[in-house]
Scaffold this motif. Sequence first.
Motif, short mmCIF file in Angstrom:
data_model
loop_
_atom_site.label_atom_id
_atom_site.label_comp_id
_atom_site.label_asym_id
_atom_site.label_seq_id
_atom_site.Cartn_x
_atom_site.Cartn_y
_atom_site.Cartn_z
N TYR A 11 0.84 -1.20 0.00
CA TYR A 11 0.00 0.00 0.00
C TYR A 11 0.88 1.26 0.00
O TYR A 11 2.06 1.20 0.34
CB TYR A 11 -0.91 0.01 1.23
CG TYR A 11 -2.06 -0.98 1.13
CD1 TYR A 11 -3.19 -0.69 0.36
CD2 TYR A 11 -2.03 -2.19 1.82
CE1 TYR A 11 -4.24 -1.59 0.27
CE2 TYR A 11 -3.09 -3.09 1.74
CZ TYR A 11 -4.19 -2.78 0.96
OH TYR A 11 -5.23 -3.67 0.86
N THR A 13 0.99 3.49 1.99
CA THR A 13 1.51 3.74 3.33
C THR A 13 2.80 2.97 3.59
O THR A 13 3.42 3.15 4.64
CB THR A 13 0.47 3.26 4.36
OG1 THR A 13 0.09 1.91 4.00
CG2 THR A 13 -0.76 4.12 4.37
N ASP A 15 2.79 -0.34 3.84
CA ASP A 15 2.40 -1.66 4.37
C ASP A 15 2.55 -2.72 3.29
O ASP A 15 1.89 -2.65 2.26
CB ASP A 15 0.93 -1.65 4.80
CG ASP A 15 0.74 -1.04 6.16
OD1 ASP A 15 1.25 -1.63 7.13
OD2 ASP A 15 0.08 0.02 6.25
N ALA A 17 1.26 -5.72 2.43
CA ALA A 17 0.14 -6.58 2.84
C ALA A 17 0.26 -7.98 2.26
O ALA A 17 -0.16 -8.95 2.88
CB ALA A 17 -1.18 -5.93 2.43
N PRO A 36 -4.37 -13.99 11.55
CA PRO A 36 -4.75 -12.89 12.44
C PRO A 36 -5.14 -11.65 11.66
O PRO A 36 -4.82 -11.52 10.47
CB PRO A 36 -3.49 -12.65 13.27
CG PRO A 36 -2.37 -13.24 12.49
CD PRO A 36 -2.95 -14.35 11.68
N SER A 37 -5.80 -10.73 12.32
CA SER A 37 -6.17 -9.46 11.71
C SER A 37 -4.91 -8.77 11.21
O SER A 37 -3.88 -8.77 11.89
CB SER A 37 -6.88 -8.60 12.76
OG SER A 37 -7.37 -7.45 12.16
N GLY A 38 -4.97 -8.26 9.99
CA GLY A 38 -3.81 -7.59 9.41
C GLY A 38 -2.89 -8.51 8.63
O GLY A 38 -1.89 -8.07 8.05
N ALA A 39 -3.23 -9.80 8.55
CA ALA A 39 -2.37 -10.78 7.87
C ALA A 39 -2.35 -10.59 6.36
O ALA A 39 -1.41 -11.01 5.69
CB ALA A 39 -2.82 -12.20 8.21
N GLY A 40 -3.41 -9.98 5.82
CA GLY A 40 -3.47 -9.76 4.37
C GLY A 40 -4.61 -10.50 3.68
O GLY A 40 -4.68 -10.53 2.46
N LYS A 41 -5.51 -11.08 4.48
CA LYS A 41 -6.60 -11.89 3.90
C LYS A 41 -7.51 -11.06 2.99
O LYS A 41 -7.77 -11.44 1.85
CB LYS A 41 -7.44 -12.54 5.02
CG LYS A 41 -6.63 -13.38 5.98
CD LYS A 41 -7.49 -14.05 7.04
CE LYS A 41 -8.26 -13.10 7.95
NZ LYS A 41 -7.38 -12.29 8.83
N SER A 42 -8.00 -9.93 3.50
CA SER A 42 -8.89 -9.10 2.67
C SER A 42 -8.14 -8.57 1.45
O SER A 42 -8.70 -8.48 0.36
CB SER A 42 -9.43 -7.88 3.41
OG SER A 42 -9.91 -8.23 4.63
N THR A 43 -6.89 -8.20 1.67
CA THR A 43 -6.10 -7.68 0.55
C THR A 43 -6.00 -8.73 -0.55
O THR A 43 -6.15 -8.41 -1.73
CB THR A 43 -4.70 -7.27 1.03
OG1 THR A 43 -4.84 -6.26 2.04
CG2 THR A 43 -3.85 -6.73 -0.12
N ASN A 202 -12.42 -16.21 3.30
CA ASN A 202 -11.59 -15.52 4.27
C ASN A 202 -12.32 -15.56 5.61
O ASN A 202 -13.43 -15.06 5.73
CB ASN A 202 -11.42 -14.10 3.70
CG ASN A 202 -10.92 -13.10 4.69
OD1 ASN A 202 -10.76 -13.38 5.87
ND2 ASN A 202 -10.70 -11.90 4.20
#
Length: 237
Positions: A11, A13, A15, A17, A36-43, A202
Amino acid sequence: MLQLKKLTKTYKTGDQALKAIDLEVPKGQVLALIGPSGAGKSTMIRCINRLVEPTSGEALLDGVDLVKLGATGLRKTRREMGMIFQEYALVERLTVMENVLSGRLGFVGFWRSFLRRFPQSDVDEAFRLLDRVGLLHMADKRADELSGGQRQRVGICRALIQNPKLLLVDEPTASLDPKTSRQIMRLITELCRERGLAAIINIHDVALAQMFVPRVVGLRFGEIVFDGPPNGLTPGK
Ligand code: ADP
Ligand code: ADP
Protein backbone atom coordinates in the motif's frame (compact mmCIF):
# COMPACT_ATOMS: atom_id res chain seq x y z
CA MET A 1 -8.21 -22.77 -12.30
CA LEU A 2 -7.00 -19.86 -10.13
CA GLN A 3 -3.26 -19.38 -9.93
CA LEU A 4 -1.53 -16.64 -7.99
CA LYS A 5 2.10 -16.15 -8.95
CA LYS A 6 4.31 -13.93 -6.81
CA LEU A 7 1.31 -11.73 -6.13
CA THR A 8 2.41 -8.70 -4.15
CA LYS A 9 0.62 -5.71 -2.67
CA THR A 10 2.35 -2.81 -1.03
CA TYR A 11 0.00 0.00 0.00
CA LYS A 12 0.99 3.65 -0.42
CA THR A 13 1.51 3.74 3.33
CA GLY A 14 4.37 1.26 2.87
CA ASP A 15 2.40 -1.66 4.37
CA GLN A 16 3.50 -4.85 2.61
CA ALA A 17 0.14 -6.58 2.84
CA LEU A 18 1.08 -9.43 0.45
CA LYS A 19 4.63 -10.65 -0.12
CA ALA A 20 4.96 -12.71 -3.31
CA ILE A 21 2.04 -15.07 -2.76
CA ASP A 22 2.03 -18.32 -4.77
CA LEU A 23 -1.22 -20.25 -4.60
CA GLU A 24 -3.18 -22.63 -6.81
CA VAL A 25 -6.87 -23.34 -6.41
CA PRO A 26 -8.15 -26.21 -8.58
CA LYS A 27 -11.64 -26.20 -10.08
CA GLY A 28 -14.27 -26.99 -7.51
CA GLN A 29 -12.00 -26.67 -4.48
CA VAL A 30 -13.12 -24.73 -1.43
CA LEU A 31 -10.42 -23.34 0.78
CA ALA A 32 -10.39 -21.21 3.88
CA LEU A 33 -7.96 -18.35 4.27
CA ILE A 34 -7.15 -17.88 7.92
CA GLY A 35 -4.79 -15.70 9.89
CA PRO A 36 -4.75 -12.89 12.44
CA SER A 37 -6.17 -9.46 11.71
CA GLY A 38 -3.81 -7.59 9.41
CA ALA A 39 -2.37 -10.78 7.87
CA GLY A 40 -3.47 -9.76 4.37
CA LYS A 41 -6.60 -11.89 3.90
CA SER A 42 -8.89 -9.10 2.67
CA THR A 43 -6.10 -7.68 0.55
CA MET A 44 -5.68 -11.03 -1.18
CA ILE A 45 -9.39 -11.35 -1.98
CA ARG A 46 -9.53 -7.73 -3.11
CA CYS A 47 -6.49 -8.15 -5.36
CA ILE A 48 -8.16 -11.11 -7.07
CA ASN A 49 -11.28 -9.11 -7.95
CA ARG A 50 -9.19 -5.95 -8.40
CA LEU A 51 -11.00 -3.89 -5.80
CA VAL A 52 -7.37 -3.35 -4.82
CA GLU A 53 -4.67 -3.00 -7.49
CA PRO A 54 -1.89 -5.55 -6.97
CA THR A 55 1.62 -4.09 -6.99
CA SER A 56 3.19 -6.96 -8.95
CA GLY A 57 2.75 -10.60 -9.86
CA GLU A 58 0.03 -12.49 -11.67
CA ALA A 59 -3.43 -13.77 -10.83
CA LEU A 60 -4.62 -16.18 -13.51
CA LEU A 61 -8.26 -17.24 -13.76
CA ASP A 62 -8.39 -20.03 -16.34
CA GLY A 63 -5.23 -18.59 -17.85
CA VAL A 64 -6.44 -14.96 -18.01
CA ASP A 65 -4.25 -12.62 -15.97
CA LEU A 66 -6.62 -10.56 -13.82
CA VAL A 67 -3.82 -8.13 -12.98
CA LYS A 68 -3.46 -7.04 -16.59
CA LEU A 69 -7.13 -6.69 -17.52
CA GLY A 70 -8.44 -3.34 -18.74
CA ALA A 71 -11.87 -2.01 -17.80
CA THR A 72 -13.82 -4.04 -20.35
CA GLY A 73 -12.06 -7.32 -19.65
CA LEU A 74 -12.38 -6.72 -15.95
CA ARG A 75 -16.13 -6.19 -16.16
CA LYS A 76 -16.51 -9.48 -18.01
CA THR A 77 -14.20 -11.43 -15.72
CA ARG A 78 -15.78 -10.08 -12.55
CA ARG A 79 -18.97 -11.79 -13.63
CA GLU A 80 -17.10 -15.06 -13.29
CA MET A 81 -16.32 -14.23 -9.66
CA GLY A 82 -19.11 -14.13 -7.11
CA MET A 83 -18.51 -12.00 -4.02
CA ILE A 84 -20.02 -12.56 -0.59
CA PHE A 85 -19.35 -9.86 1.98
CA GLN A 86 -19.19 -9.62 5.75
CA GLU A 87 -21.73 -6.82 5.88
CA TYR A 88 -23.93 -8.35 3.16
CA ALA A 89 -23.99 -5.13 1.10
CA LEU A 90 -27.68 -5.51 0.28
CA VAL A 91 -29.68 -2.58 -1.04
CA GLU A 92 -31.94 -1.93 1.95
CA ARG A 93 -34.86 -0.41 0.10
CA LEU A 94 -35.10 -3.22 -2.44
CA THR A 95 -36.82 -6.54 -1.91
CA VAL A 96 -35.08 -9.84 -1.38
CA MET A 97 -35.94 -10.83 -4.97
CA GLU A 98 -34.56 -7.58 -6.37
CA ASN A 99 -31.37 -7.93 -4.37
CA VAL A 100 -30.86 -11.45 -5.72
CA LEU A 101 -31.55 -10.33 -9.30
CA SER A 102 -29.06 -7.48 -8.92
CA GLY A 103 -26.38 -10.20 -9.10
CA ARG A 104 -27.26 -10.60 -12.79
CA LEU A 105 -26.09 -7.03 -13.40
CA GLY A 106 -22.53 -7.87 -12.44
CA PHE A 107 -20.70 -6.55 -9.45
CA VAL A 108 -23.33 -4.99 -7.10
CA GLY A 109 -25.89 -3.45 -9.42
CA PHE A 110 -27.36 0.01 -9.23
CA TRP A 111 -30.99 0.21 -8.15
CA ARG A 112 -31.83 2.26 -11.22
CA SER A 113 -31.22 -0.79 -13.33
CA PHE A 114 -34.47 -2.21 -11.97
CA LEU A 115 -36.27 -0.04 -14.41
CA ARG A 116 -35.08 -2.73 -16.77
CA ARG A 117 -37.06 -5.93 -16.79
CA PHE A 118 -35.32 -9.19 -16.11
CA PRO A 119 -35.89 -12.22 -18.34
CA GLN A 120 -38.18 -14.86 -16.86
CA SER A 121 -35.28 -17.31 -16.78
CA ASP A 122 -33.44 -15.03 -14.31
CA VAL A 123 -36.54 -14.71 -12.15
CA ASP A 124 -37.01 -18.49 -12.17
CA GLU A 125 -33.39 -19.03 -11.17
CA ALA A 126 -33.74 -16.47 -8.36
CA PHE A 127 -36.78 -18.36 -7.03
CA ARG A 128 -34.88 -21.65 -7.21
CA LEU A 129 -31.96 -20.20 -5.28
CA LEU A 130 -34.19 -18.60 -2.65
CA ASP A 131 -35.97 -21.92 -2.25
CA ARG A 132 -32.62 -23.71 -1.84
CA VAL A 133 -31.54 -21.38 0.98
CA GLY A 134 -34.98 -21.48 2.63
CA LEU A 135 -36.06 -17.93 1.86
CA LEU A 136 -38.73 -18.46 -0.78
CA HIS A 137 -41.42 -17.07 1.54
CA MET A 138 -39.36 -13.88 2.02
CA ALA A 139 -38.95 -13.01 -1.67
CA ASP A 140 -41.11 -9.87 -1.46
CA LYS A 141 -39.83 -8.64 1.90
CA ARG A 142 -37.56 -5.60 1.92
CA ALA A 143 -33.92 -6.30 2.77
CA ASP A 144 -34.10 -4.09 5.85
CA GLU A 145 -36.70 -6.43 7.40
CA LEU A 146 -34.31 -9.40 7.50
CA SER A 147 -32.11 -10.86 10.23
CA GLY A 148 -28.34 -11.10 9.72
CA GLY A 149 -28.44 -14.78 8.78
CA GLN A 150 -31.26 -14.15 6.30
CA ARG A 151 -29.33 -11.26 4.78
CA GLN A 152 -26.29 -13.42 4.27
CA ARG A 153 -28.44 -16.07 2.57
CA VAL A 154 -29.66 -13.37 0.18
CA GLY A 155 -26.01 -12.39 -0.37
CA ILE A 156 -25.23 -16.01 -1.26
CA CYS A 157 -28.10 -16.15 -3.78
CA ARG A 158 -26.99 -12.86 -5.31
CA ALA A 159 -23.47 -14.21 -5.81
CA LEU A 160 -24.68 -17.54 -7.23
CA ILE A 161 -27.16 -16.13 -9.74
CA GLN A 162 -24.14 -14.80 -11.65
CA ASN A 163 -23.23 -18.43 -12.24
CA PRO A 164 -19.61 -17.74 -11.25
CA LYS A 165 -16.61 -20.06 -11.54
CA LEU A 166 -15.11 -18.80 -8.34
CA LEU A 167 -16.62 -17.48 -5.13
CA LEU A 168 -14.70 -14.91 -3.12
CA VAL A 169 -16.05 -14.80 0.38
CA ASP A 170 -14.84 -12.12 2.80
CA GLU A 171 -15.55 -12.89 6.48
CA PRO A 172 -19.09 -14.20 5.82
CA THR A 173 -19.87 -14.88 9.46
CA ALA A 174 -18.14 -11.99 11.24
CA SER A 175 -21.45 -10.30 12.07
CA LEU A 176 -23.35 -13.48 13.00
CA ASP A 177 -23.85 -15.54 16.16
CA PRO A 178 -22.11 -18.96 16.39
CA LYS A 179 -25.12 -21.06 15.41
CA THR A 180 -26.01 -18.90 12.41
CA SER A 181 -22.32 -18.82 11.44
CA ARG A 182 -22.27 -22.61 11.22
CA GLN A 183 -25.47 -22.61 9.15
CA ILE A 184 -24.02 -20.08 6.72
CA MET A 185 -20.70 -21.92 6.38
CA ARG A 186 -22.56 -25.19 5.82
CA LEU A 187 -24.73 -23.56 3.16
CA ILE A 188 -21.82 -21.96 1.31
CA THR A 189 -19.74 -25.13 1.27
CA GLU A 190 -22.71 -27.35 0.28
CA LEU A 191 -23.67 -25.04 -2.57
CA CYS A 192 -20.07 -25.01 -3.83
CA ARG A 193 -20.07 -28.81 -3.85
CA GLU A 194 -23.45 -28.99 -5.61
CA ARG A 195 -22.30 -26.59 -8.30
CA GLY A 196 -18.66 -27.62 -8.62
CA LEU A 197 -17.62 -24.11 -7.60
CA ALA A 198 -14.22 -23.13 -6.27
CA ALA A 199 -14.19 -20.74 -3.33
CA ILE A 200 -11.80 -18.78 -1.19
CA ILE A 201 -13.37 -18.09 2.16
CA ASN A 202 -11.59 -15.52 4.27
CA ILE A 203 -12.43 -16.41 7.84
CA HIS A 204 -11.16 -15.41 11.27
CA ASP A 205 -12.59 -18.37 13.09
CA VAL A 206 -10.23 -21.34 12.74
CA ALA A 207 -12.64 -23.80 14.36
CA LEU A 208 -15.33 -22.88 11.86
CA ALA A 209 -12.91 -23.36 8.97
CA GLN A 210 -11.89 -26.76 10.34
CA MET A 211 -15.51 -27.89 10.47
CA PHE A 212 -16.33 -27.20 6.84
CA VAL A 213 -13.39 -27.02 4.44
CA PRO A 214 -10.85 -29.60 3.19
CA ARG A 215 -7.99 -27.09 2.78
CA VAL A 216 -6.79 -24.29 4.98
CA VAL A 217 -4.28 -21.65 3.94
CA GLY A 218 -2.78 -19.67 6.80
CA LEU A 219 -1.51 -16.15 6.20
CA ARG A 220 0.70 -14.14 8.50
CA PHE A 221 2.38 -10.81 7.73
CA GLY A 222 1.48 -11.22 4.07
CA GLU A 223 3.02 -14.67 3.68
CA ILE A 224 1.59 -18.18 3.51
CA VAL A 225 2.70 -19.98 6.66
CA PHE A 226 0.42 -23.03 6.41
CA ASP A 227 -1.28 -24.87 3.57
CA GLY A 228 -2.94 -28.20 4.15
CA PRO A 229 -5.90 -30.11 5.54
CA PRO A 230 -7.44 -28.55 8.64
CA ASN A 231 -6.51 -31.47 10.92
CA GLY A 232 -2.85 -30.50 10.42
CA LEU A 233 -3.51 -27.25 12.26
CA THR A 234 -2.75 -26.96 15.93
CA PRO A 235 -4.52 -24.39 18.09
CA GLY A 236 -2.63 -21.12 18.48
CA LYS A 237 -0.70 -21.53 15.24
P1 ADP B 1 -10.35 -6.38 8.22
O1 ADP B 1 -9.10 -6.61 9.00
O2 ADP B 1 -11.59 -6.85 8.92
O3 ADP B 1 -10.26 -6.81 6.82
P2 ADP B 1 -9.72 -3.62 8.66
O4 ADP B 1 -10.37 -3.13 9.89
O5 ADP B 1 -8.28 -4.01 8.64
O6 ADP B 1 -10.59 -4.83 8.10
O7 ADP B 1 -9.94 -2.57 7.48
C1 ADP B 1 -11.14 -1.91 7.25
C2 ADP B 1 -10.94 -0.98 6.07
O8 ADP B 1 -9.85 -0.09 6.30
C3 ADP B 1 -10.58 -1.71 4.80
O9 ADP B 1 -11.22 -1.07 3.70
C4 ADP B 1 -9.08 -1.60 4.69
O10 ADP B 1 -8.66 -1.63 3.33
C5 ADP B 1 -8.83 -0.25 5.32
N1 ADP B 1 -7.54 -0.25 6.02
C6 ADP B 1 -7.06 -1.20 6.83
N2 ADP B 1 -5.86 -0.88 7.30
C7 ADP B 1 -5.57 0.34 6.77
C8 ADP B 1 -4.46 1.20 6.88
N3 ADP B 1 -3.36 0.91 7.59
N4 ADP B 1 -4.51 2.38 6.21
C9 ADP B 1 -5.57 2.66 5.47
N5 ADP B 1 -6.66 1.89 5.33
C10 ADP B 1 -6.64 0.73 5.97
P1 ADP C 1 -6.72 -9.02 7.10
O1 ADP C 1 -7.84 -9.09 6.14
O2 ADP C 1 -5.97 -10.32 7.23
O3 ADP C 1 -7.12 -8.48 8.43
P2 ADP C 1 -5.79 -6.80 5.52
O4 ADP C 1 -5.62 -7.32 4.15
O5 ADP C 1 -6.99 -6.02 5.86
O6 ADP C 1 -5.62 -8.04 6.52
O7 ADP C 1 -4.52 -5.94 5.90
C1 ADP C 1 -3.18 -6.35 5.64
C2 ADP C 1 -2.23 -5.19 5.94
O8 ADP C 1 -2.44 -4.17 4.98
C3 ADP C 1 -2.43 -4.55 7.29
O9 ADP C 1 -1.15 -4.16 7.73
C4 ADP C 1 -3.31 -3.35 7.00
O10 ADP C 1 -3.09 -2.33 7.92
C5 ADP C 1 -2.82 -2.96 5.62
N1 ADP C 1 -3.88 -2.33 4.81
C6 ADP C 1 -5.07 -2.86 4.47
N2 ADP C 1 -5.79 -2.02 3.73
C7 ADP C 1 -5.03 -0.93 3.57
C8 ADP C 1 -5.20 0.31 2.89
N3 ADP C 1 -6.31 0.59 2.21
N4 ADP C 1 -4.19 1.22 2.96
C9 ADP C 1 -3.07 0.94 3.64
N5 ADP C 1 -2.83 -0.19 4.28
C10 ADP C 1 -3.80 -1.12 4.27
